[in-house]
Design an enzyme around this catalytic site. Structure first.
Site, PDB file in Angstrom:
ATOM      1  N   ASP A  86       0.568   9.698  38.287  1.00 34.41           N
ATOM      2  CA  ASP A  86      -0.117   9.399  39.552  1.00 34.41           C
ATOM      3  C   ASP A  86      -1.612   9.203  39.275  1.00 34.41           C
ATOM      4  OD1 ASP A  86      -0.962   9.480  42.379  1.00 34.41           O
ATOM      5  OD2 ASP A  86       1.107  10.057  42.748  1.00 34.41           O
ATOM      6  N   HIS A 126      -2.450   5.920  37.961  1.00 31.87           N
ATOM      7  CA  HIS A 126      -2.866   5.101  39.095  1.00 31.87           C
ATOM      8  C   HIS A 126      -4.377   4.927  39.185  1.00 31.87           C
ATOM      9  CE1 HIS A 126       1.186   5.944  41.371  1.00 31.87           C
ATOM     10  NE2 HIS A 126       1.356   5.404  40.179  1.00 31.87           N
TER      11      HIS A 126
END
Ligand code: NAG
Length: 397
Positions: free
Chosen positions: A223, A246
């Site tokens: 993430d 991310h």
């Protein structure tokens, strides 16, 4: 000769004063507590949770600076909360070994935290590996079965004067490191490692905190590399490399109507490799008092990043509670300076700002991003600002 006497007496005064102030045993020698003295075993199986807590209680109630020592070896640890306030104003957790979470996610998964510090002042965690053993939970989540949310590996909440140095965090169930409600936090030389497809394994998350620096760290996870939540102010990030993951994200902001803003954030000398985003600001598409202002993204290298520069104010996961609404989060005074490299998609710069609360004061300076060895594209909605120097793709502000 005459001239050297005053010097000598100054020196003697200095030495005697020094000895007098430092000779009291309590002040001179930091108390040391090794977890193995309290029953912890470096065998990877024996539950060492109580031993760690016993060492913490000693250190916490020590009138002098205290060190908790974790020797080499693997220590099995269930969820543990190191609670303050403490009598000691300086506690060092010195870790040579590995702390191992239960592989069964049913143990710490429902608790939400693995290693937690609450209401402490002057705590430093140095070295060691924190192995969250998250793979079982990730697989559960991927299977669509019902699973616990998972536990954050290391969290400091309502604390101040915190340092995290040279810690390796591996395969967290949920976020790796969380700083929540803290003041004056320094994180450096941290290494975060988890699979690129592991869910919600943010590297470092900070919110409701003032005065934090994150330096010289490497974060590869599933993430956000670093996520910056509501109420983060005076944050400095430098020398961080991200990927997979991310990217660095301010947000999601504006989930709540009454929400603290993010301000004074500097992100500089960062490298993104194969990440989904580079530098991103993201807010929910719904009314909010939140904001993001005075942000500087400087000296960033993008290596094959899907979305190198993004502002997305239409976040509405599952299209629930926000369809058709505009974000109330005000984004202003955001500077992108010296950002170059390659984009995996054609639109390398994407500002999708709120109609109700447009972005203002966006500044682009020396931005150069390519797509398939050609100049990439850009898109703007409700974004106002200026461009200077070389800006490729051409500014749409
Ligand atoms: C942000 O930085 C400015 C300039 O250094 C300072 O005056 C202001 O107080 C800071 N804002 C917050 C919320 O700390």
């Amino acid at each position: 000769m005459a001239a050297s006497f005053p010097l000598l007496s100054v020196l003697i005064t200095f030495i005697t004063t020094y000895l007098a102030t430092s000779a009291s045993p309590a002040a001179a020698v930091a108390a040391q507590y090794s977890v193995t003295s309290y029953g912890a075993r470096p065998d990877g199986r024996t539950d060492s949770t109580r031993a760690f807590l016993a060492a913490w209680n000693k250190a916490c109630s020590s009138p002098s600076p205290a060190t908790i020592y974790v020797p080499a070896g693997t220590f099995y640890l269930k969820n543990v909360a190191f609670q303050g306030p403490c009598k000691s104003t300086s506690i060092a957790f010195l870790v040579d070994g590995t702390l191992l979470a239960p592989s069964d996610y049913g143990v710490i998964g429902p608790v939400g935290n693995w290693i937690m510090f609450h209401a402490v002042d002057g705590v430093t965690v140095s070295g060691g590996t924190l192995d969250g053993q998250g793979k079982g939970l990730w697989a559960c989540k991927a299977s669509g079965k019902s699973c616990p949310q998972g536990a954050t590996t290391l969290e400091f909440s309502n604390s101040k004067n915190i340092q995290i140095n040279g810690v390796a965090s591996l395969n967290s169930q949920l976020f790796h490191i969380v700083i929540n409600g803290c003041q004056n936090v320094k994180v450096q030389g941290v290494r975060v490692t988890a699979a690129g497809d592991s869910p919600n394994t943010d590297g470092i998350h900070v919110q409701e905190s003032n005065g934090m620096t994150i330096l010289n760290s490497r974060i590869g996870t599933g993430d956000d590399c670093i996520s910056i939540g509501p109420g983060a102010t005076n944050l400095w990030i430098e020398g961080v490399s991200c990927g997979p993951g991310h990217g660095i994200s301010i947000g999601s902001l504006g989930k709540e109507f009454h929400e603290a803003g993010v301000q004074n954030v500097t992100v500089r000398t960062v490298t993104f490799t194969g990440t989904e985003n580079g530098v991103r600001i993201k807010s929910w598409g719904r009314p909010s008092t939140g904001f993001a202002r005075n942000v500087l993204f400087q000296h960033a290298v993008m290596n094959n990043v899907q979305n190198p520069i993004v502002i997305d104010q239409n976040y509405c996961p599952g299209e629930k509670n926000c369809p058709g609404q505009d974000s109330g989060v005000k984004v202003s005074d955001v500077t992108y300076q010296d950002i170059h490299g390659s984009s995996q998609t054609e639109v390398a710069v994407k500002f999708t700002c709120s109609k109700a609360s447009p972005c203002t004061g966006i500044r682009m300076e020396d931005v150069k991003l390519s797509y398939k060895n050609k100049v990439a594209g850009s898109s703007c909605q409700n974004a106002d600002g200026t461009a200077s120097g070389v800006v490729q793709p051409g500014s749409c502000l």
